[in-house]
Write a protein that holds these residues in place. Structure first.
Motif, mmCIF file in Angstrom:
data_model
loop_
_atom_site.group_PDB
_atom_site.id
_atom_site.type_symbol
_atom_site.label_atom_id
_atom_site.label_comp_id
_atom_site.label_asym_id
_atom_site.label_seq_id
_atom_site.Cartn_x
_atom_site.Cartn_y
_atom_site.Cartn_z
ATOM 1 N N GLU A 272 9.058 1.288 9.840
ATOM 2 C CA GLU A 272 9.468 -0.377 10.877
ATOM 3 C C GLU A 272 8.442 -0.700 11.372
ATOM 4 N N SER A 273 7.671 -0.059 12.105
ATOM 5 C CA SER A 273 6.329 -0.542 12.931
ATOM 6 C C SER A 273 5.767 -1.316 11.439
ATOM 7 N N ALA A 274 4.897 -1.160 10.600
ATOM 8 C CA ALA A 274 4.565 -1.745 10.526
ATOM 9 C C ALA A 274 5.088 -3.123 9.062
ATOM 10 N N LEU A 275 6.601 -2.637 9.161
ATOM 11 C CA LEU A 275 7.575 -3.999 8.699
ATOM 12 C C LEU A 275 7.161 -4.985 9.680
ATOM 13 N N VAL A 276 7.425 -4.351 10.931
ATOM 14 C CA VAL A 276 7.259 -4.808 12.231
ATOM 15 C C VAL A 276 6.172 -6.491 12.414
ATOM 16 N N ALA A 277 5.291 -5.446 12.934
ATOM 17 C CA ALA A 277 4.087 -5.872 12.790
ATOM 18 C C ALA A 277 3.542 -7.147 12.010
ATOM 19 N N SER A 278 4.098 -6.489 10.368
ATOM 20 C CA SER A 278 3.258 -7.618 9.416
ATOM 21 C C SER A 278 4.198 -9.093 9.360
ATOM 22 N N ARG A 279 5.715 -9.511 10.251
ATOM 23 C CA ARG A 279 6.371 -10.285 9.982
ATOM 24 C C ARG A 279 5.778 -10.991 11.439
ATOM 25 N N ARG A 280 5.825 -9.789 12.500
ATOM 26 C CA ARG A 280 5.195 -10.939 13.568
ATOM 27 C C ARG A 280 3.418 -11.582 13.385
ATOM 28 N N ALA A 281 2.893 -11.523 12.941
ATOM 29 C CA ALA A 281 1.258 -11.702 12.743
ATOM 30 C C ALA A 281 1.606 -12.584 11.683
ATOM 31 N N GLY A 282 2.533 -13.019 10.819
ATOM 32 C CA GLY A 282 2.696 -13.709 10.340
ATOM 33 C C GLY A 282 1.803 -13.554 8.499
ATOM 34 N N LEU A 283 2.154 -11.841 8.624
ATOM 35 C CA LEU A 283 1.957 -11.507 7.184
ATOM 36 C C LEU A 283 2.403 -11.807 5.919
ATOM 37 N N ILE A 284 3.671 -11.832 6.403
ATOM 38 C CA ILE A 284 5.085 -12.246 5.560
ATOM 39 C C ILE A 284 5.893 -12.703 5.967
ATOM 40 N N GLU A 285 6.977 -13.407 4.724
ATOM 41 C CA GLU A 285 7.765 -14.234 5.013
ATOM 42 C C GLU A 285 9.301 -13.091 5.232
ATOM 43 N N GLU B 144 8.352 -8.028 2.156
ATOM 44 C CA GLU B 144 8.743 -6.590 2.637
ATOM 45 C C GLU B 144 9.163 -5.643 2.037
ATOM 46 N N GLY B 145 9.302 -5.697 0.732
ATOM 47 C CA GLY B 145 8.701 -5.058 -0.354
ATOM 48 C C GLY B 145 7.343 -4.064 -0.287
ATOM 49 N N ALA B 146 6.911 -5.221 -0.716
ATOM 50 C CA ALA B 146 5.296 -5.649 -0.842
ATOM 51 C C ALA B 146 4.370 -4.032 0.124
ATOM 52 N N VAL B 147 5.083 -4.711 1.724
ATOM 53 C CA VAL B 147 4.726 -3.835 2.889
ATOM 54 C C VAL B 147 5.118 -2.148 3.023
ATOM 55 N N MET B 148 6.826 -2.447 2.782
ATOM 56 C CA MET B 148 6.990 -1.155 2.338
ATOM 57 C C MET B 148 6.732 0.041 1.642
ATOM 58 N N GLY B 149 5.737 -0.828 0.403
ATOM 59 C CA GLY B 149 5.920 0.338 -0.723
ATOM 60 C C GLY B 149 4.303 0.337 -0.584
ATOM 61 N N ALA B 150 3.080 -0.526 0.380
ATOM 62 C CA ALA B 150 1.709 -0.516 0.496
ATOM 63 C C ALA B 150 1.469 0.763 2.187
ATOM 64 N N THR B 151 2.962 0.716 2.765
ATOM 65 C CA THR B 151 2.771 1.193 3.570
ATOM 66 C C THR B 151 3.148 3.196 3.410
ATOM 67 N N GLY C 172 -4.905 -14.205 0.937
ATOM 68 C CA GLY C 172 -4.622 -14.646 -0.252
ATOM 69 C C GLY C 172 -2.981 -14.448 -0.602
ATOM 70 N N ASN C 173 -2.897 -13.346 -1.949
ATOM 71 C CA ASN C 173 -1.613 -13.049 -2.162
ATOM 72 C C ASN C 173 -2.279 -10.622 -2.595
ATOM 73 N N ASP C 174 -3.004 -10.621 -1.628
ATOM 74 C CA ASP C 174 -3.545 -8.978 -1.308
ATOM 75 C C ASP C 174 -2.851 -8.667 0.024
ATOM 76 N N ILE C 175 -2.124 -8.022 -0.090
ATOM 77 C CA ILE C 175 -2.328 -7.355 1.187
ATOM 78 C C ILE C 175 -2.281 -5.782 1.266
ATOM 79 N N ALA C 176 -2.724 -4.980 1.721
ATOM 80 C CA ALA C 176 -3.546 -3.565 2.892
ATOM 81 C C ALA C 176 -3.206 -2.966 3.619
ATOM 82 N N HIS D 76 -2.199 -0.676 -1.146
ATOM 83 C CA HIS D 76 -2.095 -1.863 -1.535
ATOM 84 C C HIS D 76 -0.812 -2.533 -2.633
ATOM 85 N N ARG D 77 -1.215 -3.595 -2.579
ATOM 86 C CA ARG D 77 -0.511 -5.020 -2.986
ATOM 87 C C ARG D 77 -0.611 -6.358 -3.487
ATOM 88 N N THR D 78 0.247 -6.462 -4.993
ATOM 89 C CA THR D 78 -0.887 -7.970 -4.827
ATOM 90 C C THR D 78 0.795 -8.766 -4.802
#
Length: 139
Positions: free
Chosen positions: A54-67, A73-80, A106-110, A131-133
């Motif tokens: 949950e912390s990874a997901l919330v941080a990624s939303r707040r920082a604008g890493l993901i919509e 959200e699935g990409a962040v959760m899968g990489a986490t 770009g299209n990569d998240i780690a 990592h996810r693309t």
């Protein structure tokens, strides 16, 4: 712009930073057109898995890493989750303290999770990375 092979390396660096270094690194990633976030974690690893995800997901939303959509959200959760599985065997049922580093360019998240593992007076550490693309070019 750094290559997609270097993005996980940058996530590792972010997870190892002090608070001051973290701010400088996030600023540098943003100057390259990316987004970055970091969040501290701690507690018994077995009891903290949902909270860490949950912390990874919330941080990624707040920082604008993901919509806020299913695929992002699935990409962040899968990489986490990938990163967590890499540290679980060493730290299962022990107390940990550390940091999650998330970077998107770009299209990569780690996602990198670095933890110090408390074991009596001895300290161990573990690191995991995922990592996810994305197919989208929105960021």
């Amino acid at each position: 712009m750094i290559s997609s092979l270097e993005i996980p390396r940058e996530a590792v660096r972010l997870s190892l930073t002090t608070r001051e270094e973290e701010k400088d690194m996030i600023r540098r990633i943003e100057e390259m057109g990316g987004r970055a976030a970091a969040v501290n974690i701690g507690g018994n690893i077995a009891n903290s898995l949902p909270k860490i995800m949950e912390s990874a997901l919330v941080a990624s939303r707040r920082a604008g890493l993901i919509e806020q959509d299913y695929a992002s959200e699935g990409a962040v959760m899968g990489a986490t989750r990938d990163a967590l599985f890499q540290i679980l065997e060493r730290s299962n049922n022990l107390n940990v303290g550390g940091k999650i580093g998330l970077i998107r360019l770009g299209n990569d998240i780690a996602v990198c999770i670095y933890v110090s593992i408390g074991l009596l007076h001895l300290n161990e550490f573990a690191i995991g990375i995922g990592h996810r693309t994305f197919a989208s070019l929105n960021h």
